[in-house]
Design an enzyme around this catalytic site. Sequence first.
Site, PDB file in Angstrom:
ATOM      1  N   VAL B  14       0.789  -1.283   0.097  1.00 55.69           N
ATOM      2  CA  VAL B  14      -0.032  -0.025  -0.251  1.00 55.69           C
ATOM      3  C   VAL B  14       0.727   1.350  -0.026  1.00 55.69           C
ATOM      4  O   VAL B  14       0.603   2.241  -0.792  1.00 55.69           O
ATOM      5  CB  VAL B  14      -0.902   0.122   1.197  1.00 55.69           C
ATOM      6  CG1 VAL B  14      -2.045   1.294   1.190  1.00 55.69           C
ATOM      7  CG2 VAL B  14      -1.687  -1.143   0.956  1.00 55.69           C
ATOM      8  N   VAL B 132     -11.738  -0.733   4.552  1.00 54.76           N
ATOM      9  CA  VAL B 132     -12.529  -1.745   4.202  1.00 54.76           C
ATOM     10  C   VAL B 132     -12.616  -1.642   2.572  1.00 54.76           C
ATOM     11  O   VAL B 132     -12.906  -0.571   2.095  1.00 54.76           O
ATOM     12  CB  VAL B 132     -13.907  -1.364   4.769  1.00 54.76           C
ATOM     13  CG1 VAL B 132     -15.084  -2.377   4.199  1.00 54.76           C
ATOM     14  CG2 VAL B 132     -13.890  -1.368   6.089  1.00 54.76           C
ATOM     15  N   GLY B 134     -10.692  -1.687   0.128  1.00 55.17           N
ATOM     16  CA  GLY B 134      -9.664  -1.158  -0.872  1.00 55.17           C
ATOM     17  C   GLY B 134     -10.108   0.139  -1.404  1.00 55.17           C
ATOM     18  O   GLY B 134     -10.365   1.103  -0.954  1.00 55.17           O
ATOM     19  N   ILE B 136     -12.754   0.872  -3.051  1.00 53.21           N
ATOM     20  CA  ILE B 136     -14.201   1.359  -3.191  1.00 53.21           C
ATOM     21  C   ILE B 136     -14.695   2.205  -1.995  1.00 53.21           C
ATOM     22  O   ILE B 136     -14.416   1.848  -0.814  1.00 53.21           O
ATOM     23  CB  ILE B 136     -15.061  -0.097  -2.842  1.00 53.21           C
ATOM     24  CG1 ILE B 136     -14.772  -1.195  -3.781  1.00 53.21           C
ATOM     25  CG2 ILE B 136     -16.570   0.336  -2.842  1.00 53.21           C
ATOM     26  CD1 ILE B 136     -15.187  -2.596  -3.786  1.00 53.21           C
ATOM     27  N   GLY B 187       0.685 -15.386  -5.431  1.00 47.67           N
ATOM     28  CA  GLY B 187       0.826 -14.325  -4.475  1.00 47.67           C
ATOM     29  C   GLY B 187      -0.687 -13.539  -4.363  1.00 47.67           C
ATOM     30  O   GLY B 187      -0.916 -12.724  -3.761  1.00 47.67           O
ATOM     31  N   GLU B 190      -2.103 -15.250   0.992  1.00 49.28           N
ATOM     32  CA  GLU B 190      -0.861 -15.275   2.033  1.00 49.28           C
ATOM     33  C   GLU B 190      -0.372 -16.464   2.248  1.00 49.28           C
ATOM     34  O   GLU B 190      -0.960 -17.627   2.163  1.00 49.28           O
ATOM     35  CB  GLU B 190      -1.400 -14.670   3.310  1.00 49.28           C
ATOM     36  CG  GLU B 190      -2.181 -13.226   3.216  1.00 49.28           C
ATOM     37  CD  GLU B 190      -1.082 -11.973   3.108  1.00 49.28           C
ATOM     38  OE1 GLU B 190       0.273 -12.480   3.475  1.00 49.28           O
ATOM     39  OE2 GLU B 190      -1.261 -11.051   2.404  1.00 49.28           O
ATOM     40  N   LYS B 205     -13.537  -6.082   8.896  1.00 50.10           N
ATOM     41  CA  LYS B 205     -14.171  -5.160   7.704  1.00 50.10           C
ATOM     42  C   LYS B 205     -15.626  -4.898   8.370  1.00 50.10           C
ATOM     43  O   LYS B 205     -16.210  -3.770   8.444  1.00 50.10           O
ATOM     44  CB  LYS B 205     -14.114  -5.513   6.349  1.00 50.10           C
ATOM     45  CG  LYS B 205     -12.347  -5.408   6.033  1.00 50.10           C
ATOM     46  CD  LYS B 205     -12.292  -6.016   4.694  1.00 50.10           C
ATOM     47  CE  LYS B 205     -10.874  -6.074   4.280  1.00 50.10           C
ATOM     48  NZ  LYS B 205     -10.398  -6.910   3.285  1.00 50.10           N
ATOM     49  N   GLY B 302      -4.848  -4.241  -3.239  1.00 51.07           N
ATOM     50  CA  GLY B 302      -3.702  -3.835  -4.314  1.00 51.07           C
ATOM     51  C   GLY B 302      -3.288  -2.440  -3.948  1.00 51.07           C
ATOM     52  O   GLY B 302      -3.843  -1.795  -3.352  1.00 51.07           O
TER      53      GLY B 302
END
Lengths: 427, 427
Positions: B14, B132, B134, B136, B187, B190, B205, B302
Amino acid sequence: METVKIGLLGFGNVGTGVYKILKENGADISHRDGLDIKIEKILVRDVRKKRSIEVDENVLTDNVDDIVKNPEISIVAEFMGGTEPAREYILKALSNGKTVVTANKEVLAKHWPELEKAARAYGVGLYYEASVAGGIPVIKVMRESLQANNVYEIMGIINGTTNYILTKMSEEGRNFAEILADAQQRGYAEPDPTSDVEGFDAMYKLSILASIGFHARIHIDNIYREGISGITVEDINYGKELGFAVKLLAIAKKQGTSIEARVHPTFIPMDHPLASVRNSYNAIFVKGDAVGNLMLYGRGAGDLPTGSAIVSDIVTACQQKGRNLYSTFYNEDRISPEITMIEDWETEFFIRLTVKDEPGVLAKIAGIFGKHDVSIASVIQKDHNRGEVPLIFVTHKAKELSMGKAIEDIRRLDEVIKVENVIRVER
Amino acid sequence: METVKIGLLGFGNVGTGVYKILKENGADISHRDGLDIKIEKILVRDVRKKRSIEVDENVLTDNVDDIVKNPEISIVAEFMGGTEPAREYILKALSNGKTVVTANKEVLAKHWPELEKAARAYGVGLYYEASVAGGIPVIKVMRESLQANNVYEIMGIINGTTNYILTKMSEEGRNFAEILADAQQRGYAEPDPTSDVEGFDAMYKLSILASIGFHARIHIDNIYREGISGITVEDINYGKELGFAVKLLAIAKKQGTSIEARVHPTFIPMDHPLASVRNSYNAIFVKGDAVGNLMLYGRGAGDLPTGSAIVSDIVTACQQKGRNLYSTFYNEDRISPEITMIEDWETEFFIRLTVKDEPGVLAKIAGIFGKHDVSIASVIQKDHNRGEVPLIFVTHKAKELSMGKAIEDIRRLDEVIKVENVIRVER
């Protein structure tokens, strides 16, 4: 607790929605946001008219000055529709120091710079979440959640009436005229359906969306517009066979400083998120260079959904007081005058012809496509019928103007009985 | 032009996304929003480590005080993950008068009141859009676009890893372990997948989403949690036959002052908008009494999508300076302590059994359901196999606890070889 007195211009569908919401959820809004929103005056045509909801008669007025010049009122909400006298009333309200919240896409699309300038000049706010896609907060998301992005594509189902009609045609196999008549009877379509069916409503909304998304004013004169009245059940069925759903899409794309904007019936793949937006629902699919693909889906019209957006704008206006966000359009401000509107965009095409059942027809048509640099991706030739053959082409990406010329040439062929339809394809 | 100096706590996925976005789109943000956002310091474990992107070495530090106590820095962005030392660092930043922007759902879900109180006390902002889903903008939409609403239902696909696995299982017919191993190799999952696969990530979340949506803090201890590791291809195939897609849903519902919150694999009808959310996409479906059904869809993780949310929060923080929105939780503030968390909620159920091929089995099982007030909507009995019969029930709405008891009784029947799975159904 701050008391905010507001005036409503109009008391039809949306006005009634706002009234109901404040009555039902006003106490919650007070509690959560510390705001006591009070409807001080409502402009109506006839004060004495019998209404479905009970309203104190002193709140109603037929004199707009009771609202736009009322020193008690700080926020004016407009949902009269159309350009005049809405434009005049909004300007009056702004010049009297009132923040304006509007659901009126037409007045905004046509007179945005004038309204925005007035708001700036008088230091008040201009809010219009409800003008596009009713309850879907697409304006706030584009303005206040995508700041990190270069937004380069917007595709929206932003007219509920046409989406309802196309859904019914697709699911029930009934033709356009029949479904439209049915929708009119149920009140889902206007007695004069032109604005919806021919794409004017979507064009106004796309003008607003694309202007916000691209930070450049996209005037309605620069938007290509084509309605859904020419779509037939045959087109839809052939589309299904090819894995497509048909939607009236409002599309805007940006590449560097080139922008294209268009409203037309469009085939999209069945697995595209917009394909599953059924009935009168709206959805806006946005691509940004950071956020990737983003879609907002919901109710694009109706008293309560649109009222939800209006009341949200009112609360926001109170919370942002004195910190109004004005729109910065690169092109209107002549900061970046090199933005060019593209008319010769590229899409794939679905072309449906009826041709004579004679040898060599396919070769002739293919030859014309080739001459105009249109490359064919697939062909469907179906069952004969009294010497007539349906012939369907799907092309690779081709230029709009080349396709226009190819279709002209094809239409002139003796072997071509009819060019039934040409529908653009997006993915 | 205002210059805003920020510090980053963490420089993984991030953090790198934020860095890239500011490098790529920083000039546009300056131009549009009048903000020059400058990364002053980045906290890393090892300053000397070789990185995929080139960064001025003076910007990197391994001492958190260079950021949280740096008088030049006004905004601190945190994306370290986990509770400690993230909590400690956030509190330090807040108490030094810095606004904090975080992507850390776990620290927020677990320590929200403490963090919120500190932000209030020091008069700074606390922003968490990126925590929460990403990219959005669901937090902003819930807080700043749905003020007019009583939100009463939230259903979300808010874990991309599990949605990817379930999509692949469903579309490719491969089993859970195989797809998971594959996803780990690429990837997408995890090395230790527990937090995603067992629903912890979605639970954190949901705690945030439901707290914002219902204006009442929903603690993670009050959220039922069940992961997807028990879902088989057989379940998915029977579900398809019944018109269902399987999703790991985070669900919260409110009725009056009763709230239920749960994360579990769920069957939803194929034509539900959430059913077509494929692969690692996220989506949140919200019901409000004014707005109706609203869905937001996009990238839930992402570097760039999450970075988009972080940068948006930073811009928002600058524009709202001194006008921070704090969250008001009815129950935390003891304004409305009567809110009760429901554990005995109602859903429909899909139950898959393997039973002995003997007469009277169906009658016995039906009798047990009847005894526990569970009403059956449909039964599928399939092809025999060495004396074993698969038997599938779908029930009408039934109470969670009654179903638990019915399943216990069914498990005890001699004729029941195995209770293969029990999957809740939402519509």
